[in-house]
Design a protein around this motif. Structure first.
Motif, PDB file in Angstrom:
ATOM      1  N   ILE A 106       1.529  -1.081   0.021  1.00 24.70           N
ATOM      2  CA  ILE A 106      -0.194   0.180   0.237  1.00 24.70           C
ATOM      3  C   ILE A 106       1.412   1.472   0.094  1.00 24.70           C
ATOM      4  CG2 ILE A 106      -1.995   1.705   1.606  1.00 24.70           C
ATOM      5  CD1 ILE A 106      -2.925  -1.443   2.412  1.00 24.70           C
ATOM      6  N   THR A 154       1.147   5.007   0.864  1.00 26.63           N
ATOM      7  CA  THR A 154       0.656   6.210   2.202  1.00 26.63           C
ATOM      8  C   THR A 154       1.360   7.155   1.636  1.00 26.63           C
ATOM      9  OG1 THR A 154       2.945   5.553   3.242  1.00 26.63           O
ATOM     10  CG2 THR A 154       0.894   3.861   3.517  1.00 26.63           C
ATOM     11  N   SER A 184       4.247  -2.252   3.699  1.00 30.32           N
ATOM     12  CA  SER A 184       4.116  -4.355   3.320  1.00 30.32           C
ATOM     13  C   SER A 184       2.549  -4.660   3.468  1.00 30.32           C
ATOM     14  CB  SER A 184       5.269  -5.230   3.257  1.00 30.32           C
ATOM     15  OG  SER A 184       4.007  -6.682   2.731  1.00 30.32           O
ATOM     16  N   ILE A 185       1.724  -5.631   3.321  1.00 31.06           N
ATOM     17  CA  ILE A 185       0.375  -5.930   3.631  1.00 31.06           C
ATOM     18  C   ILE A 185       0.822  -7.260   4.175  1.00 31.06           C
ATOM     19  CG2 ILE A 185      -1.096  -4.019   4.182  1.00 31.06           C
ATOM     20  CD1 ILE A 185      -1.783  -5.185   1.221  1.00 31.06           C
ATOM     21  N   LEU A 238      -0.424  -8.858   7.483  1.00 25.63           N
ATOM     22  CA  LEU A 238      -1.951  -7.700   8.265  1.00 25.63           C
ATOM     23  C   LEU A 238      -2.519  -9.927   8.109  1.00 25.63           C
ATOM     24  CD1 LEU A 238      -3.030  -4.881   7.133  1.00 25.63           C
ATOM     25  CD2 LEU A 238      -2.386  -5.854   9.407  1.00 25.63           C
ATOM     26  N   ILE A 253      -5.269  -1.339  10.116  1.00 28.28           N
ATOM     27  CA  ILE A 253      -4.245  -1.556   8.774  1.00 28.28           C
ATOM     28  C   ILE A 253      -3.260  -0.329   8.514  1.00 28.28           C
ATOM     29  CG2 ILE A 253      -4.191  -1.076   5.575  1.00 28.28           C
ATOM     30  CD1 ILE A 253      -6.824  -2.682   5.876  1.00 28.28           C
ATOM     31  N   ALA A 305      -1.032  -0.453  11.590  1.00 29.00           N
ATOM     32  CA  ALA A 305      -0.198  -1.866  11.309  1.00 29.00           C
ATOM     33  C   ALA A 305       0.927  -0.106   9.803  1.00 29.00           C
ATOM     34  CB  ALA A 305      -0.376  -2.619  10.320  1.00 29.00           C
ATOM     35  N   SER A 306       0.834   0.282   9.425  1.00 30.01           N
ATOM     36  CA  SER A 306       0.958   0.965   8.122  1.00 30.01           C
ATOM     37  C   SER A 306       2.543   1.938   8.811  1.00 30.01           C
ATOM     38  CB  SER A 306       0.365   1.721   8.029  1.00 30.01           C
ATOM     39  OG  SER A 306      -0.507   3.456   8.503  1.00 30.01           O
ATOM     40  N   SER A 357      -5.844  -9.181   1.026  1.00 26.55           N
ATOM     41  CA  SER A 357      -4.970  -8.010   1.255  1.00 26.55           C
ATOM     42  C   SER A 357      -5.315  -7.440  -0.941  1.00 26.55           C
ATOM     43  CB  SER A 357      -3.451  -8.575   1.158  1.00 26.55           C
ATOM     44  OG  SER A 357      -3.237  -9.718  -0.128  1.00 26.55           O
ATOM     45  N   LEU A 388      -5.713  -4.000  -1.272  1.00 26.39           N
ATOM     46  CA  LEU A 388      -5.354  -2.477  -1.214  1.00 26.39           C
ATOM     47  C   LEU A 388      -4.152  -2.936  -1.465  1.00 26.39           C
ATOM     48  CD1 LEU A 388      -6.382  -3.766   2.518  1.00 26.39           C
ATOM     49  CD2 LEU A 388      -7.185  -1.546   1.282  1.00 26.39           C
TER      50      LEU A 388
END
Length: 85
Positions: free
Chosen positions: A2, A4, A17-18, A21, A30, A33-34, A69, A72
């Motif tokens: 994702i 940002t 990175s997701i 998650l 999310i 976590a970001s 995921s 996203l």
């Protein structure tokens, strides 16, 4: 991944990175976590305050859940003061 942040000046946008998650995941999880928010409570406050957008769309519901995921990948996640136009 994702993307940002905001890209007002053409600079590269940070990515995260997701992969780590657990899905389904709520939007506030999310955000936490970001690293864009200091934790889940901060993420909820930012959402409720009109300060979160995902690919240009204002997020106002802290209960939005993403089942996987793939929905996203490549999206731009923004957090800032009142992103309402």
């Amino acid at each position: 991944m994702i993307t940002t942040g905001q890209n007002a000046g053409g600079e590269s946008i940070p990515e995260f990175s997701i992969a780590e998650l657990n899905f389904p995941a709520k939007i506030f999880q999310i955000l936490a976590a970001s690293g864009l928010c200091s934790g889940s409570n901060d993420a909820k406050r930012q959402i409720q305050g009109g300060a979160v957008k995902l690919d240009g769309q204002l997020i106002t519901d802290i209960e939005i859940t993403y089942p996987n995921s793939l929905l996203l990948v490549g999206k731009v996640l923004q957090v800032g003061k009142k992103l309402v136009d």
